[in-house]
Design an enzyme around this catalytic site. Sequence first.
Site, short mmCIF file in Angstrom:
data_model
loop_
_atom_site.label_atom_id
_atom_site.label_comp_id
_atom_site.label_asym_id
_atom_site.label_seq_id
_atom_site.Cartn_x
_atom_site.Cartn_y
_atom_site.Cartn_z
N GLY A 97 0.82 -1.20 0.00
CA GLY A 97 0.00 0.00 0.00
C GLY A 97 0.86 1.25 0.00
O GLY A 97 1.06 1.89 -1.03
N GLU A 135 -4.58 7.63 -1.18
CA GLU A 135 -3.67 8.60 -1.83
C GLU A 135 -2.60 9.09 -0.86
O GLU A 135 -2.25 10.27 -0.82
CB GLU A 135 -4.45 9.80 -2.41
CG GLU A 135 -5.73 9.47 -3.12
CD GLU A 135 -5.55 8.60 -4.35
OE1 GLU A 135 -4.43 8.17 -4.62
OE2 GLU A 135 -6.54 8.33 -5.02
#
Length: 393
Positions: free
Chosen positions: A141, A371
């Site tokens: 991630g 993000e």
Amino acid sequence: MSRPHLLDQFAVEAPYTEEQRMVRDSVRAFSRQVFLPRLQQCFRDETFPDDLIAQIGALGVLGANLTGYGCAGMDSASYGLAMRELEWVDSGLRSFASVQGALCMFPIWKFGSEAQKAKFLPRMATGALIGCFGLTEPDSGSDPGGMRTRAKAVDGGYVLNGAKMWITNAPIAGMAVVWAKVDDGDAGSIRGFLVERGFKGFSTRKMSHKLSLRASWTGEIVLEDCFVPAENMLPGVQGLKGPLSCLTQARYGIAWGVLGAALACYEAALDYTLARKQFDRPLAGFQLTQAKLAEMGSQIVNGHLLVWHLAQLKDAGKLTPIQVSLAKRNNCGQALEIARTARNMMGANGIMDEYPPMRHAMNLESVYTYEGTHEVHTLAIGRALTGLSAFAG
């Protein structure tokens, strides 16, 4: 006593041009008059109203700040205002537009061949073709350089194998921008591939049972010996610069967008506490309530001033990733706190889905993380301030 709107009272929108106001008002009208009446049921059913995609495209918000190829070519503030108005209704709506424009259309526009731009961008600008962004993996991630997806060079193209997870728009996407390491190389070998629906070995799976972003499609990308022609590789970038530059574009829009969620929660809390009476007086008349409203309003005004400054830098070509990191981190954190505070101010009614704060709080838990997590942006800012990296390794 009359009370002007928060943004009017502090002249936040005074610098906006007529064109920027027109963008704001047109996106606001669609979001609140067309999308909002559908939202409650979509959130309950964990679905997105696909039949509205053509209308979203007609607004010009898909790839709004790109030029040519049917894109609207908005200035940076107009684009930000569009994202704010979408997210005032729901983060899922802004995420749909943000992923399409900043994460899928931008890399094609910036790094694609002329043939790729002509093939994909006009259809994506109208919503006739939906894209998704394949970077995050089940085990990778915050460290995209650790991705396991591989692209093996073969005659005429590449064979991709791997999986991407938590991918917005994946279940309905006709094309995915997939990032993969070529021939077992390191992070410097990462390339972007335009994987089209119908390519053998490419599939998507819907991810269900979310407690956040329920009015948004989220899925998984699976690549099983998926052949991608050589002409579908983005020629203009190699390494992490490609995906990270896309994330910078998305984070800029997010920094504007979350202000919409914050405004919606602030307005709901203000209206509720003015109407609700306890001990024979409106809740808004109590000192603790006013202290909360003052703090919420202050942070919303500050957040707007920050992204307005970034818009000027972006249009001047002077915006840096670390400046965007600071805005994304600050505005997301403040918006989430405002949503939680608004829910608290509305008491038991605050947990009902007829009021927006709880839904926005649930959504913002995801926006706070995606993000770039709050923690990763914190370390990036710390590195910029000190010159010392606190990242592992």
